[in-house]
Design an enzyme around this catalytic site. Sequence first.
Site, PDB file in Angstrom:
ATOM      1  CE  LYS A   1      -3.911  -2.030   2.484  1.00 53.71           C
ATOM      2  NZ  LYS A   1      -4.846  -1.897   3.610  1.00 53.71           N
TER       3      LYS A   1
ATOM      4  N   GLY B   1      -7.727   2.526  -2.312  1.00 53.40           N
ATOM      5  CA  GLY B   1      -7.334   1.483  -3.261  1.00 53.40           C
ATOM      6  C   GLY B   1      -6.275   1.906  -4.272  1.00 53.40           C
TER       7      GLY B   1
ATOM      8  CD  GLU C   1      -2.225  -3.280   6.330  1.00 50.80           C
ATOM      9  OE1 GLU C   1      -2.221  -2.233   6.983  1.00 50.80           O
ATOM     10  OE2 GLU C   1      -3.160  -3.595   5.584  1.00 50.80           O
ATOM     11  CE  LYS C   2      -1.785 -13.646   6.134  1.00 48.33           C
ATOM     12  NZ  LYS C   2      -0.785 -14.658   5.695  1.00 48.33           N
TER      13      LYS C   2
ATOM     14  CE  LYS D   1     -16.482   2.751  -0.029  1.00 46.83           C
ATOM     15  NZ  LYS D   1     -16.347   3.883   0.905  1.00 46.83           N
TER      16      LYS D   1
ATOM     17  CD  GLU E   1      -8.282   4.216   3.189  1.00 45.15           C
ATOM     18  OE1 GLU E   1      -8.731   5.163   2.548  1.00 45.15           O
ATOM     19  OE2 GLU E   1      -7.432   3.429   2.748  1.00 45.15           O
TER      20      GLU E   1
ATOM     21  CG  ASN F   1     -12.395   7.548   4.085  1.00 44.13           C
ATOM     22  OD1 ASN F   1     -11.264   7.486   3.614  1.00 44.13           O
ATOM     23  ND2 ASN F   1     -13.225   6.530   4.025  1.00 44.13           N
TER      24      ASN F   1
ATOM     25  NE  ARG G   1     -14.667  10.956   1.053  1.00 43.04           N
ATOM     26  CZ  ARG G   1     -13.801   9.957   1.063  1.00 43.04           C
ATOM     27  NH1 ARG G   1     -12.555  10.154   1.455  1.00 43.04           N
ATOM     28  NH2 ARG G   1     -14.155   8.744   0.685  1.00 43.04           N
TER      29      ARG G   1
ATOM     30  NE  ARG H   1     -21.019   5.289  -4.202  1.00 40.91           N
ATOM     31  CZ  ARG H   1     -19.799   5.673  -3.864  1.00 40.91           C
ATOM     32  NH1 ARG H   1     -18.941   6.057  -4.800  1.00 40.91           N
ATOM     33  NH2 ARG H   1     -19.420   5.662  -2.605  1.00 40.91           N
TER      34      ARG H   1
HETATM   35  C1  MV4 Z   1      -6.944  -4.396   2.443  1.00 36.21           C
HETATM   36  C2  MV4 Z   1      -7.707  -5.520   2.060  1.00 36.21           C
HETATM   37  C3  MV4 Z   1      -7.295  -6.756   2.506  1.00 36.21           C
HETATM   38  N1  MV4 Z   1      -6.192  -6.870   3.270  1.00 36.21           N
HETATM   39  N2  MV4 Z   1      -5.868  -4.555   3.211  1.00 36.21           N
HETATM   40  C4  MV4 Z   1      -9.191  -1.205  -0.300  1.00 36.21           C
HETATM   41  C5  MV4 Z   1      -9.354   0.262  -0.189  1.00 36.21           C
HETATM   42  C6  MV4 Z   1      -8.588   0.699   0.998  1.00 36.21           C
HETATM   43  N3  MV4 Z   1      -9.442   1.457   1.849  1.00 36.21           N
HETATM   44  C7  MV4 Z   1      -8.102  -0.537   1.663  1.00 36.21           C
HETATM   45  N4  MV4 Z   1      -8.591  -1.647   0.910  1.00 36.21           N
HETATM   46  C8  MV4 Z   1      -8.357  -2.934   1.273  1.00 36.21           C
HETATM   47  N5  MV4 Z   1      -7.266  -3.147   2.063  1.00 36.21           N
HETATM   48  C9  MV4 Z   1      -5.485  -5.785   3.615  1.00 36.21           C
HETATM   49  N6  MV4 Z   1      -4.401  -5.906   4.363  1.00 36.21           N
HETATM   50  C10 MV4 Z   1      -8.852  -5.305   1.282  1.00 36.21           C
HETATM   51  C11 MV4 Z   1      -9.166  -4.016   0.875  1.00 36.21           C
HETATM   52  C12 MV4 Z   1     -10.346  -3.863   0.084  1.00 36.21           C
HETATM   53  C13 MV4 Z   1     -10.491  -4.490  -1.187  1.00 36.21           C
HETATM   54  C14 MV4 Z   1      -9.515  -5.299  -1.755  1.00 36.21           C
HETATM   55  C15 MV4 Z   1      -9.700  -5.911  -2.990  1.00 36.21           C
HETATM   56  C16 MV4 Z   1     -10.890  -5.709  -3.694  1.00 36.21           C
HETATM   57  C17 MV4 Z   1     -11.867  -4.899  -3.171  1.00 36.21           C
HETATM   58  C18 MV4 Z   1     -11.690  -4.287  -1.914  1.00 36.21           C
HETATM   59  C19 MV4 Z   1     -12.707  -3.517  -1.373  1.00 36.21           C
HETATM   60  C20 MV4 Z   1     -12.555  -2.930  -0.152  1.00 36.21           C
HETATM   61  C21 MV4 Z   1     -11.377  -3.107   0.579  1.00 36.21           C
END
Ligand code: MV4
Length: 460
Positions: free
Chosen positions: A158, A165, A200-201, A237, A288, A290, A292, A338
């Site tokens: 990340k 994302g 991260e895992k 989303k 995380e 947000n 806003r 949406r």
């Molecule tokens: C992740 C995760 C799985 N494992 N982190 C996506 C947006 C951001 N806010 C963080 N996100 C994610 N972080 C770890 N360690 C899964 C998501 C995730 C996601 C991942 C793949 C496809 C769609 C997703 C939708 C929401 C969050």
Amino acid sequence: MFEKILIANRGEIALRVIRACRELGIRTVAVYSETDRDSLHVRFADEHICIGPAPASESYLAVPRIIAAAEITDAEAIHPGYGFLAENAHFAEVCESCNLRFIGPDPSVISKMGDKLTSRAIAKQAGVPVLPGGDGPVNSMEEARAAARLIGYPVILKASGGGGGRGMRIAHTEAALAKAFTTASSEAKVAFKSSEVYVEKYVEKGRHVEVQVLGDQKGNIIHLGERDCSSQRRYQKLVEESPAPQVPTKVQRRLCEAAVRCAKAVGYQSAGTVEFLLAPSGDFYFLEMNTRIQVEHPVTEMVTGVDLVAEQIRIAAGETLRPRQKDILQQGHAIECRINAEDPANNFSPHPGRLETYHAPGGFGVRVDSHAYTGYRIPPNYDSLIAKLIVHAPTRPEAIIRMRRALDEFVIEGVRTTIPFHQRIMNHPIFTEGRVHTGYVEEILAQFSTDRAYSPGEAA
Ligand code: MV4
């Protein structure tokens, strides 16, 4: 209370803020780009001022132009909406130094939460679970490999400056890590001007559950329950709902308490959202925060009865938080779809153009937040949101039935929309049974395109 607010945004959210201001007796100033001359936010505001040409960098993102507009019109405060300058700490700071109240949290809070490594450390310090890894950046492929070996695969890279994302890459094996590291860092460099990434895992088939919080300037912080936003495609989303389906009451309560701890730890004021990943095991992890008002805030408003935008404005004006935690109840179930000007049959490619027909649904339990009208032209310069369709009903199954009815009633001609895809989701067993996770939309989509390929009429 403020006498006049400038809204540094466009589209449905600008209208949403204007509506809250009207009810609070506050005069409004709309800013607009040359391409938005015929927009409803311009027509519905008390005053309007053109701030530049269509490209957002020369209008909705141009800090000096927005500040100048506020000074010319004598506005006392600026509501940033979502997107554009909403999470820009520099903008919030410039507002304050120009004696304009920024309707949002303090600039230092925006900065801290905007840096993913910092926000992760704050959550961890507050006793909120975070995923294994991520205690610092990885500065080379060797460091990434070492970190991933400790954590165990699959891992996710990340961008520290990222969020939502962007700048994220998943690696299932060490062989795949090199490419993931290179692409994540270069993407981060371009998007956030910093190539810093961390490991991260990675949790598969998790659910995206987020908690709405409100804090005032006196340190009072409450939560307004959770939303499930697992129905996403490429981190965009599509459907959001509240409460989150199939979450045990105990888990739900712990999530909300964890969100309040995060908000307290950072000294949060205004409306904010703490995002979590809920694993199939029932364990959850901070993702995380947000800082806003979010696109999906209406589902929370429908089940709690709290006007989040009005509360944001009252808080910015220095008022004490009015709703108390014990008075916040989640009543019934709300779902939001949406509706975008995108072609779901063509990889959701944007489909700007003129709305030859626009007929929004209505009736009991239906809310439509939109700036659209028949004859309105969706410009190609900004996001492709046409409308947010929100339904509220006593139970989730009834909300789904109501959403199907409202989607059937919606008539939009002239552009392709995401309505057919929403109809499909509302009839899909994974959604109707509440077995959603972050990967299911892409799974349905694979099915969707296969079906089309086998349907000669549609394929032609
Ligand atoms: C992740 C995760 C799985 N494992 N982190 C996506 C947006 C951001 N806010 C963080 N996100 C994610 N972080 C770890 N360690 C899964 C998501 C995730 C996601 C991942 C793949 C496809 C769609 C997703 C939708 C929401 C969050």
